[in-house]
Design a protein around this motif. Structure first.
Motif, PDB file in Angstrom:
ATOM      1  N   GLU A 190       0.829  -1.212   0.000  1.00 33.50           N
ATOM      2  CA  GLU A 190       0.000   0.000   0.000  1.00 33.50           C
ATOM      3  C   GLU A 190       0.861   1.259   0.000  1.00 33.50           C
ATOM      4  O   GLU A 190       0.521   2.252  -0.666  1.00 33.50           O
ATOM      5  N   ALA A 191       1.981   1.217   0.728  1.00 36.97           N
ATOM      6  CA  ALA A 191       2.879   2.368   0.729  1.00 36.97           C
ATOM      7  C   ALA A 191       3.482   2.598  -0.649  1.00 36.97           C
ATOM      8  O   ALA A 191       3.566   3.740  -1.134  1.00 36.97           O
ATOM      9  N   LEU A 192       3.870   1.527  -1.325  1.00 33.24           N
ATOM     10  CA  LEU A 192       4.423   1.655  -2.675  1.00 33.24           C
ATOM     11  C   LEU A 192       3.375   2.209  -3.641  1.00 33.24           C
ATOM     12  O   LEU A 192       3.693   3.003  -4.535  1.00 33.24           O
ATOM     13  N   GLY A 193       2.136   1.765  -3.476  1.00 38.74           N
ATOM     14  CA  GLY A 193       1.074   2.312  -4.320  1.00 38.74           C
ATOM     15  C   GLY A 193       0.885   3.796  -4.115  1.00 38.74           C
ATOM     16  O   GLY A 193       0.634   4.543  -5.058  1.00 38.74           O
ATOM     17  N   ARG A 194       1.008   4.237  -2.871  1.00 44.32           N
ATOM     18  CA  ARG A 194       0.857   5.664  -2.598  1.00 44.32           C
ATOM     19  C   ARG A 194       2.024   6.462  -3.165  1.00 44.32           C
ATOM     20  O   ARG A 194       1.852   7.574  -3.655  1.00 44.32           O
ATOM     21  N   ILE A 195       3.217   5.909  -3.077  1.00 48.49           N
ATOM     22  CA  ILE A 195       4.387   6.614  -3.616  1.00 48.49           C
ATOM     23  C   ILE A 195       4.283   6.716  -5.128  1.00 48.49           C
ATOM     24  O   ILE A 195       4.612   7.739  -5.733  1.00 48.49           O
ATOM     25  N   GLY A 196       3.812   5.632  -5.776  1.00 48.61           N
ATOM     26  CA  GLY A 196       3.524   5.687  -7.202  1.00 48.61           C
ATOM     27  C   GLY A 196       4.728   5.683  -8.118  1.00 48.61           C
ATOM     28  O   GLY A 196       4.633   6.146  -9.257  1.00 48.61           O
ATOM     29  N   ASP A 197       5.855   5.174  -7.648  1.00 46.85           N
ATOM     30  CA  ASP A 197       7.048   5.146  -8.490  1.00 46.85           C
ATOM     31  C   ASP A 197       7.060   3.881  -9.355  1.00 46.85           C
ATOM     32  O   ASP A 197       6.800   2.777  -8.870  1.00 46.85           O
ATOM     33  N   LYS A 198       7.415   4.032 -10.614  1.00 44.73           N
ATOM     34  CA  LYS A 198       7.323   2.909 -11.555  1.00 44.73           C
ATOM     35  C   LYS A 198       8.342   1.810 -11.293  1.00 44.73           C
ATOM     36  O   LYS A 198       8.171   0.691 -11.771  1.00 44.73           O
ATOM     37  N   GLN A 199       9.388   2.095 -10.522  1.00 44.58           N
ATOM     38  CA  GLN A 199      10.367   1.055 -10.228  1.00 44.58           C
ATOM     39  C   GLN A 199       9.745  -0.084  -9.411  1.00 44.58           C
ATOM     40  O   GLN A 199      10.308  -1.172  -9.336  1.00 44.58           O
ATOM     41  N   SER A 200       8.557   0.170  -8.808  1.00 41.64           N
ATOM     42  CA  SER A 200       7.902  -0.856  -8.006  1.00 41.64           C
ATOM     43  C   SER A 200       6.999  -1.766  -8.831  1.00 41.64           C
ATOM     44  O   SER A 200       6.503  -2.771  -8.310  1.00 41.64           O
ATOM     45  N   ALA A 201       6.779  -1.441 -10.102  1.00 43.87           N
ATOM     46  CA  ALA A 201       5.750  -2.122 -10.885  1.00 43.87           C
ATOM     47  C   ALA A 201       5.993  -3.623 -11.011  1.00 43.87           C
ATOM     48  O   ALA A 201       5.056  -4.423 -10.837  1.00 43.87           O
ATOM     49  N   ASN A 202       7.213  -4.040 -11.292  1.00 39.34           N
ATOM     50  CA  ASN A 202       7.464  -5.467 -11.486  1.00 39.34           C
ATOM     51  C   ASN A 202       7.192  -6.273 -10.220  1.00 39.34           C
ATOM     52  O   ASN A 202       6.547  -7.333 -10.262  1.00 39.34           O
ATOM     53  N   ALA A 203       7.674  -5.773  -9.083  1.00 39.46           N
ATOM     54  CA  ALA A 203       7.454  -6.484  -7.824  1.00 39.46           C
ATOM     55  C   ALA A 203       5.973  -6.525  -7.470  1.00 39.46           C
ATOM     56  O   ALA A 203       5.455  -7.541  -6.981  1.00 39.46           O
ATOM     57  N   LEU A 204       5.270  -5.434  -7.745  1.00 39.48           N
ATOM     58  CA  LEU A 204       3.837  -5.405  -7.460  1.00 39.48           C
ATOM     59  C   LEU A 204       3.072  -6.377  -8.359  1.00 39.48           C
ATOM     60  O   LEU A 204       2.112  -7.022  -7.922  1.00 39.48           O
ATOM     61  N   ALA A 205       3.495  -6.471  -9.613  1.00 36.70           N
ATOM     62  CA  ALA A 205       2.836  -7.401 -10.526  1.00 36.70           C
ATOM     63  C   ALA A 205       3.011  -8.843 -10.053  1.00 36.70           C
ATOM     64  O   ALA A 205       2.072  -9.654 -10.091  1.00 36.70           O
ATOM     65  N   ARG A 206       4.205  -9.168  -9.570  1.00 31.84           N
ATOM     66  CA  ARG A 206       4.435 -10.511  -9.043  1.00 31.84           C
ATOM     67  C   ARG A 206       3.572 -10.770  -7.809  1.00 31.84           C
ATOM     68  O   ARG A 206       2.992 -11.845  -7.658  1.00 31.84           O
ATOM     69  N   ALA A 207       3.492  -9.783  -6.929  1.00 32.95           N
ATOM     70  CA  ALA A 207       2.687  -9.967  -5.724  1.00 32.95           C
ATOM     71  C   ALA A 207       1.206 -10.099  -6.063  1.00 32.95           C
ATOM     72  O   ALA A 207       0.488 -10.896  -5.458  1.00 32.95           O
ATOM     73  N   ALA A 208       0.745  -9.344  -7.058  1.00 34.26           N
ATOM     74  CA  ALA A 208      -0.660  -9.416  -7.438  1.00 34.26           C
ATOM     75  C   ALA A 208      -1.021 -10.794  -7.985  1.00 34.26           C
ATOM     76  O   ALA A 208      -2.160 -11.252  -7.836  1.00 34.26           O
ATOM     77  N   ALA A 209      -0.048 -11.455  -8.586  1.00 32.46           N
ATOM     78  CA  ALA A 209      -0.327 -12.771  -9.170  1.00 32.46           C
ATOM     79  C   ALA A 209      -0.018 -13.921  -8.223  1.00 32.46           C
ATOM     80  O   ALA A 209      -0.721 -14.937  -8.233  1.00 32.46           O
ATOM     81  N   ASP A 210       1.013 -13.779  -7.397  1.00 35.06           N
ATOM     82  CA  ASP A 210       1.552 -14.952  -6.714  1.00 35.06           C
ATOM     83  C   ASP A 210       1.529 -14.906  -5.196  1.00 35.06           C
ATOM     84  O   ASP A 210       1.813 -15.934  -4.565  1.00 35.06           O
TER      85      ASP A 210
END
Length: 552
Positions: A190-210
Motif C-alpha cells: 500500500e505504501a508503494l502504491g501511494r508513492i507511485g514510483d514505476k520502479q515498483s511495478a514489477n514487484a507489485l505485478a508478481r505480488a498481485a499474481a503470486d
C-alpha cells in the motif's frame, strides 16, 4: 478562575481535580497555559496525561515552544502520549527526542514514534529545502523502524513512508514485500502504491499474481493500477462499469490524476444513463476543479433527481461563487433530498454563500426564505443580523421561528431587543425559539422578560425560558426556577433541574437527591431522574471546589 488557582489544582491529589484544571487551561488556549500543561505530561494518572496531551494539541502552535523546552530534559520512557502529541502538533522540535527513543521496549510506543515521525516528515517536506537534513534524519529513523522485529511497528513505519511519498524509500519497502507476515507485506504494498514510483511495478505485478495472501494480492493489484500507464480515458470508461469495485477503483485513480481527468469526466455528463451522469458529477466534485463548473451547472436542472443530488453535492466541494449562486436556485428544488443537500452544500461553501442567501430572503416563497435563513444561521455570519431581524416581523410564523434560531446561533447582542419583543408573539413556537435564542445571547437585559415567560401557557415556552435563565446566570431567577421543579410538565421540570446546575445553586442538592431516588421512593419519570443525577454531579463538584477554595 485565576491562573494561579488553576496551576495549584494541577498538583491536587485528586485526579478529577487535576483533570478539571487541565480542561480550564485548555480553554485558556495560551502559551502560558501550555507552559503549565507540559508538566502534566508526567502525571502519574494515564487519563490525566492523555487529557493534558489533548489539551496541548488543541492549543496548537503556542504549545510548541513550551513543549520543546520541557521535553529537552525528558528522562525515561516516552510512553505513547508524547509521540502522539508530537505527531499531532507536527513540531520539528521533537524530532531529536523521538530518534533517541527508537529502541523503546514497548512496541506500542515504537509504533507511536513511527506515526509521529511520519507526521513530522510531512511537515518538513512541505517546508522546503531548508529542512533537508532534518527530513533525512526522520526518514532514516522510519527506515530503522521499518526493519523492526514487531509487525505492528513495521506496519506503522510503512504507512508513514507511504504518506511521505518519497521514491528514495521504495527499495526498503520492496524488501519488506518478502516479509513472512502478510500484514507487513500488505502495508509495504500500500505504501508503494501511494508513492507511485514505476520502479515498483514489477514487484507489485508478481505480488498481485503470486502472493499467498488474498489481501496482499488485492492490495498489490490496486497499487499496480495506481502506477500503471493506463490512460485517463480508460479510467473514465471504467467509471461506467456495472461492477461497484471497478467504479470505486476508477474513482480513486481519477482523483490521483487530478486536473487531467476533468475534461474526460465532463464528457460523461452528456451520457443518457442517470447513474453515469451521477458518477461523473461525484468524481468532479471530489476533484474540486472550477473548470468543471460550465458542465455541472446546467445539470442542477436535470430531469433525474439522483443526478441533481450528485451535482449539488459536487458544487458544494467546488469553492467558487458560481457554485453558490447556482446552489441558491437548487435550494428551491421540489425534491427535499436535493434541496436539503443544496442547503448543506451552501453551508460548506461558507462566505461564498452569504450574498446568494441574502437574495433569497426576499423570495415570495416562505419555504425558500426559511431555508436561506437557516443557512445564514449555520454560517454564523454577523453581517446577516439586520436582515434576520426583519425576518422576526415576517407574517409567516415559521420564518419568525427560524429567524430567531439563526440570531441565537450568530450570537450578536444587537438582536436582544427584537427577540424580547417577540417573546409576546401569538405563536407559542416563536416565543419558545425567542427564549432559546436569548439564552444563547446571555444578555442580562433579557432576565425579567424571561421570568414572565416562566408562567407561559406553553410547556415549550416555559422550558426554553427556564433554560435561557440558567444560561444567562442572573441569580434573581433562582426562586422562579426552583418553583418550576413542581411544574406539571416533565420537560419543564427537566429544564428547571438543568438551570439550577447552570446557576450553580448548590443549595438545591438535597432536592435533586430526592428527585433522583428510585421508584417507589420517587415517582418521577426516568428522564427527570437522569437529568437530576447529571445536575447533582455538577453541583457536588462545584460544592467540593468551593469547600477547597478559601474565601477571599
Amino acid at each position: 478562575m485565576p491562573l494561579r488557582q488553576i496551576i495549584t489544582d494541577l498538583q491536587d491529589p485528586d485526579p478529577a481535580t487535576r483533570s478539571w484544571a487541565v480542561d480550564s487551561l485548555r480553554r485558556l488556549g495560551t502559551a502560558e497555559a501550555a507552559g503549565a500543561l507540559v508538566f502534566v505530561l508526567g502525571d502519574p494518572d494515564p487519563s490525566v496525561r492523555a487529557r493534558a496531551a489533548a489539551a496541548l494539541a488543541a492549543i496548537g502552535e503556542p504549545a510548541a515552544e513550551p513543549l520543546a523546552r520541557y521535553l529537552a530534559a525528558w528522562d525515561g520512557s516516552l510512553g505513547t502520549v508524547i509521540p502522539e502529541l508530537l505527531g499531532r502538533l507536527r513540531t520539528t522540535a521533537g524530532l531529536d527526542l523521538l530518534l533517541q527513543h527508537l529502541d523503546e521496549p514497548d512496541p506500542l510506543v515504537r509504533s507511536a514514534i513511527a506515526r509521529a515521525l511520519g507526521a513530522i516528515s510531512l511537515e518538513l517536506a512541505r517546508s522546503g529545502s531548508d529542512n533537508s537534513a532534518a527530513l533525512s534524519r526522520a526518514k532514516t529513523g522510519l527506515l530503522d523502524l521499518l526493519r523492526d522485529i514487531e509487525p505492528e511497528v513495521q506496519i506503522a513505519a510503512a504507512g508513514a513512508l507511504g504518506q511521505l511519498g518519497d521514491p528514495e524509500t521504495c527499495n526498503a519497502l520492496l524488501d519488506e514485500m518478502a516479509d513472512d507476515n502478510p500484514a507487513v507485506r500488505r502495508a509495504a504494498v500500500e505504501a508503494l502504491g501511494r508513492i507511485g514510483d514505476k520502479q515498483s511495478a514489477n514487484a507489485l505485478a508478481r505480488a498481485a499474481a503470486d502472493d499467498p495472501s488474498p489481501e496482499v494480492r488485492s492490495a498489490a493489484d490496486f497499487a499496480l493500477r495506481s502506477i500503471s500507464d493506463r490512460t485517463v480515458g480508460s479510467l473514465v470508461e471504467l467509471l461506467t462499469s456495472d461492477a461497484l469495485d471497478d467504479r470505486i477503483r476508477a474513482l480513486a485513480l481519477l482523483l490521483e490524476e487530478g486536473r487531467s481527468a476533468v475534461m474526460p469526466l465532463t464528457e460523461l455528463l452528456r451520457r443518457p444513463e442517470p447513474a453515469v451522469r451521477s458518477a461523473a458529477a461525484e468524481a468532479l466534485g471530489m476533484l474540486g476543479e472550477p473548470a468543471a463548473l460550465d458542465y455541472l451547472l446546467p445539470l442542477v436542472g436535470d430531469g433525474e433527481s439522483s443526478v441533481r443530488l450528485a451535482v449539488v453535492r459536487a458544487l458544494g466541494r467546488i469553492r467558487h461563487v458560481r457554485s453558490a449562486e447556482r446552489l441558491a436556485a437548487a435550494i428551491e428544488d421540489q425534491d427535499p433530498k436535493v434541496s436539503g443537500a443544496a442547503a448543506g452544500a451552501l453551508e460548506a461553501l461558507g462566505e461564498l454563500s452569504v450574498e446568494p442567501m441574502f437574495q433569497l430572503l426576499t423570495s415570495p416563497c416562505a419555504e425558500t426564505r426559511v431555508r436561506a435563513i437557516a443557512v445564514l444561521g449555520r454560517l454564523r455570519h454577523k453581517g446577516a443580523v439586520n436582515r434576520l431581524l426583519r425576518g422576526l416581523r415576517d407574517r409567516v410564523a415559521w420564518v419568525r421561528i427560524v429567524s430567531a434560531q439563526a440570531l441565537g446561533e450568530i450570537g450578536e447582542g444587537q438582536a436582544t431587543t427584537a427577540l424580547l419583543r417577540i417573546l409576546d408573539d401569538r405563536d407559542a413556537v416563536v416565543r419558545a425559539m425567542a427564549a432559546e435564542a436569548l439564552g444563547k445571547l446571555r444578555d442580562f437585559r433579557a432576565s425579567m422578560k424571561l421570568l414572565d415567560r416562566v408562567r407561559d401557557c406553553s410547556d415549550l415556552v416555559r422550558a426554553n425560558s427556564i433554560r435561557a435563565l440558567g444560561r444567562i446566570g442572573n441569580p434573581v431567577a433562582v426562586p422562579f426556577v426552583t418553583s418550576a421543579l413542581g411544574d406539571e410538565s416533565v420537560e419543564v421540570r427537566c429544564a428547571a433541574i438543568e438551570a439550577l446546575a447552570a446557576l450553580r445553586v448548590v443549595e438545591a442538592i438535597p432536592r435533586l437527591r430526592a428527585l433522583s431516588r428510585p421508584w417507589p421512593l420517587c415517582p418521577e419519570p426516568a428522564e427527570v431522574k437522569r437529568v437530576a443525577r447529571s445536575a447533582l454531579a455538577i453541583l457536588e463538584e462545584i460544592r467540593q471546589l468551593q469547600e477547597r477554595t478559601p474565601e477571599t
